[in-house]
Design a protein around this motif. Structure first.
Motif, mmCIF file in Angstrom:
data_model
loop_
_atom_site.group_PDB
_atom_site.id
_atom_site.type_symbol
_atom_site.label_atom_id
_atom_site.label_comp_id
_atom_site.label_asym_id
_atom_site.label_seq_id
_atom_site.Cartn_x
_atom_site.Cartn_y
_atom_site.Cartn_z
ATOM 1 N N ILE A 173 -18.995 -4.851 5.352
ATOM 2 C CA ILE A 173 -18.199 -3.695 5.782
ATOM 3 C C ILE A 173 -18.131 -3.637 7.306
ATOM 4 N N GLU A 174 -19.254 -3.895 7.965
ATOM 5 C CA GLU A 174 -19.272 -3.890 9.429
ATOM 6 C C GLU A 174 -18.331 -4.937 10.005
ATOM 7 N N THR A 175 -18.330 -6.131 9.417
ATOM 8 C CA THR A 175 -17.424 -7.181 9.880
ATOM 9 C C THR A 175 -15.976 -6.768 9.695
ATOM 10 N N GLN A 176 -15.663 -6.163 8.546
ATOM 11 C CA GLN A 176 -14.291 -5.730 8.296
ATOM 12 C C GLN A 176 -13.875 -4.647 9.279
ATOM 13 N N ILE A 177 -14.773 -3.732 9.613
ATOM 14 C CA ILE A 177 -14.470 -2.680 10.593
ATOM 15 C C ILE A 177 -14.120 -3.299 11.937
ATOM 16 N N GLN A 178 -14.831 -4.347 12.326
ATOM 17 C CA GLN A 178 -14.581 -4.997 13.611
ATOM 18 C C GLN A 178 -13.226 -5.685 13.656
ATOM 19 N N ARG A 179 -12.682 -6.027 12.507
ATOM 20 C CA ARG A 179 -11.435 -6.784 12.464
ATOM 21 C C ARG A 179 -10.193 -5.905 12.381
ATOM 22 N N THR A 180 -10.336 -4.595 12.379
ATOM 23 C CA THR A 180 -9.175 -3.726 12.239
ATOM 24 C C THR A 180 -9.239 -2.584 13.238
ATOM 25 N N ARG A 181 -8.073 -2.060 13.553
ATOM 26 C CA ARG A 181 -8.003 -0.922 14.482
ATOM 27 C C ARG A 181 -8.026 0.400 13.740
ATOM 28 N N THR A 182 -7.410 0.416 12.551
ATOM 29 C CA THR A 182 -7.362 1.637 11.755
ATOM 30 C C THR A 182 -8.081 1.418 10.430
ATOM 31 N N LEU A 183 -8.570 2.511 9.845
ATOM 32 C CA LEU A 183 -9.309 2.430 8.588
ATOM 33 C C LEU A 183 -8.625 3.294 7.537
ATOM 34 N N ASN A 184 -8.322 2.680 6.398
ATOM 35 C CA ASN A 184 -7.785 3.406 5.247
ATOM 36 C C ASN A 184 -8.865 3.407 4.168
ATOM 37 N N ILE A 185 -9.492 4.546 3.971
ATOM 38 C CA ILE A 185 -10.681 4.648 3.130
ATOM 39 C C ILE A 185 -10.299 5.129 1.735
ATOM 40 N N HIS A 186 -10.729 4.364 0.714
ATOM 41 C CA HIS A 186 -10.560 4.757 -0.688
ATOM 42 C C HIS A 186 -11.957 4.725 -1.298
ATOM 43 N N PHE A 187 -12.587 5.894 -1.346
ATOM 44 C CA PHE A 187 -14.005 5.991 -1.687
ATOM 45 C C PHE A 187 -14.144 6.763 -2.991
ATOM 46 N N PHE A 188 -14.474 6.033 -4.057
ATOM 47 C CA PHE A 188 -14.567 6.633 -5.385
ATOM 48 C C PHE A 188 -16.042 6.904 -5.683
ATOM 49 N N GLY A 189 -16.537 8.037 -5.195
ATOM 50 C CA GLY A 189 -17.936 8.382 -5.394
ATOM 51 C C GLY A 189 -18.233 8.721 -6.844
ATOM 52 N N SER A 190 -19.484 8.482 -7.237
ATOM 53 C CA SER A 190 -19.874 8.721 -8.627
ATOM 54 C C SER A 190 -21.272 9.311 -8.682
#
Length: 527
Positions: A173-190
């Motif tokens: 997740i940290e690597t993916q955050i570094q590779r993008t400027r914006t974040l589109n979060i789809h968080f399906f908590g359970s």
């Protein structure tokens, strides 16, 4: 074994049959030997035993020769297989040099990469999924993939399990955050999932909340306080969807206020689990509103949200009779697309710019629907082009509505129950559209279902073929049915319609395609 001096092929010498009877052998010894082969008698001393020893000696010699030839053949076969592997590898490498893919412009590859992204994850992100796998093809693909921040902008956390190792690893997740400027979060908590892992991932994403552009979240009791702590930090958030996992997830929560100060929020929606929990929003700046709640809350919100272009209004939590006859009509001057959970909602609205309307969860009887639609269109002198029904509407009612408004060019039916009534309604709808006198200006039909049920494919085809031959021919048709499984003959006829010029799409697509028809929030359940 030797090779031909001219062609190099392997030649195998002819082997004489060393077990053949010796023509000079005593005939009685041969006969005695044949009899001994089928009995357990001991061989007699003398010529018979000598004959048998001779047969054994010659057979052993031949067997050794055959074994040697087999070994030589296997060695040669291995040599040929190795040579074939080298040639095949060389061929593929040389063919790849001429591949048009090598000359494909980066912007075209970027578009291809976009279409490889999964619509939604059923399991944690892995290196063999897009976009991660794109970096393992070649250095050029890796460079292009890393140069497109959008490819890395979507984060799907959707695993209902108590096994923490099935959630995406934090370094990934940290690597993916570094590779993008914006974040589109789809968080399906359970609530049944590993709470510690969900909180750990959410807190990591929250460190970059100023870069969130989209948030679709299913809340749990552990996530609520972490989300509330983001108030004043959601500077880039433009699109929001909030729902709850189970009723206990919202215990002690009266409202969510962290989004009220989001300066960029324009698209928002929410639904509760068993009770209505308000999510305070910057209503004056919203252009899209998707909310399920009591009418009094809708009324207050819709009066303040004066810039809405699209609205989806649900009354799941309505407990008292609605709407009061003395309610003042709400003007929605910019609204173009409207979806309501019950047609009675229309009596409280005026929308002169409307082009598309959806009546959700239609069930029989539908007494009063045409009357409410008539009153709404008189009050809102608009020219609707798209009409959508979800549920199981009576074909006669649909035909009456469509024929009253000839400006409608697109009609959508979404069947949301796997019942025999849905099958009957489906058949009735296709039969209705097959008639030439029904909606003569209709040129686009969309039919879909969230649940599988028995479909009359022949009736569907007959409807398409009839509409293609009408005075105003059908131009486009889309069929997205869960459990879509027509036989090859039906598929062949569908392809024939496409070749004849009908813009036809069909298959068992994901729910997001259906949600877009009825103005529902993508990735999560419809209202």
């Amino acid at each position: 074994m030797s090779r031909c001096s001219q062609c190099g092929e392997l030649t195998i010498p002819k082997i004489e049959d060393s077990t053949a009877p010796d023509p000079v052998a005593d005939i009685s010894s041969t006969a005695h030997h044949s009899r001994l082969l089928s009995t357990n008698e001991p061989p007699p001393e003398g010529p018979v035993l000598a004959y048998i020893h001779d047969v054994v000696s010659k057979t052993s010699l031949r067997l050794a020769t055959v074994d040697k030839n087999i070994t030589d053949l296997r060695a040669h076969l291995k040599q040929l297989e190795d040579e074939r592997s080298l040639l095949s590898d060389s061929l593929q490498k040389n063919i790849s040099i001429t591949s048009p893919l090598r000359r494909m412009p980066p912007e075209v590859l970027a578009e291809v990469f976009f279409w490889t992204l999964p619509e939604e994850y059923k399991e944690p992100a892995k290196i063999d999924q897009s976009p991660w796998v794109l970096g393992h093809i070649c250095s050029r693909w890796r460079t292009i993939a890393l140069s497109i921040p959008f490819l890395w902008s979507k984060f799907y956390i959707a695993r209902a399990t108590d096994e923490p190792n099935l959630y995406p690893p934090l370094p990934m997740i940290e690597t993916q955050i570094q590779r993008t400027r914006t974040l589109n979060i789809h968080f399906f908590g359970s609530e049944t999932g590993c709470s510690a892992s969900q909180v750990e991932i959410f807190e990591l994403l929250s460190k970059h909340s100023g870069r969130w552009e989209e948030l679709s979240i299913q809340l749990t009791s552990a996530l609520v306080p972490r989300l509330s702590a983001l108030q004043g930090r959601l500077h880039s958030l433009r699109k929001l969807w909030v729902q709850w996992d189970v009723e206990d997830s919202a215990e002690g929560v009266d409202s969510l206020e962290c989004f009220q100060s989001a300066p960029s929020l324009v698209d928002a929606g929410f639904v509760g689990e068993a009770r209505f929990i308000p999510v305070l929003l910057p209503l004056h700046q919203l252009t899209v509103y998707r909310v399920d709640g009591p009418w009094k809350d809708h009324q207050e919100a819709l009066r303040a949200a004066t810039n809405l272009i699209e609205a989806r209004i649900g009354l799941m939590y309505q407990r008292e009779p609605w709407p009061p006859s003395n309610d003042a009509v709400i003007d929605m001057l910019h609204l173009r697309r409207l979806s309501v959970s019950h047609f009675n909602i229309l009596r409280a609205l005026r929308a002169p710019a409307l082009v598309g309307i959806c009546i959700n969860h239609v069930t029989s009887p539908t007494d009063g629907m045409t009357r409410e639609l008539d009153a709404f269109f008189i009050r809102s002198p608009c020219t609707p082009q798209q009409l959508c029904f979800t549920g199981s509407i009576e074909a006669s009612i649909a035909a009456e509505v469509l024929n009253k408004y000839p400006c409608i060019s697109t009609c959508v039916f979404v069947f949301d129950e796997a019942t025999q009534f849905a099958s009957t309604a489906f058949a009735a709808v296709t039969s209705m559209f097959a008639r030439a006198d029904t909606t003569p200006r209709l040129n686009q039909i969309c039919i879909g279902s969230y649940e599988p049920f028995m479909i009359d494919y022949s009736g569907l085809l007959e409807m398409f073929e009839a509409r293609r031959n009408a005075d105003q021919p059908l131009r486009k048709a889309t069929v997205l049915m869960s459990g879509w499984a027509p036989d090859p003959a039906i598929i062949a006829r569908l392809h024939a319609l496409k070749r004849a010029g009908l813009d036809l799409s069909f298959g068992a697509e994901g729910p997001n395609h259906l949600n877009s028809w009825i103005y529902a929030a993508p990735n999560f359940g419809v209202l």
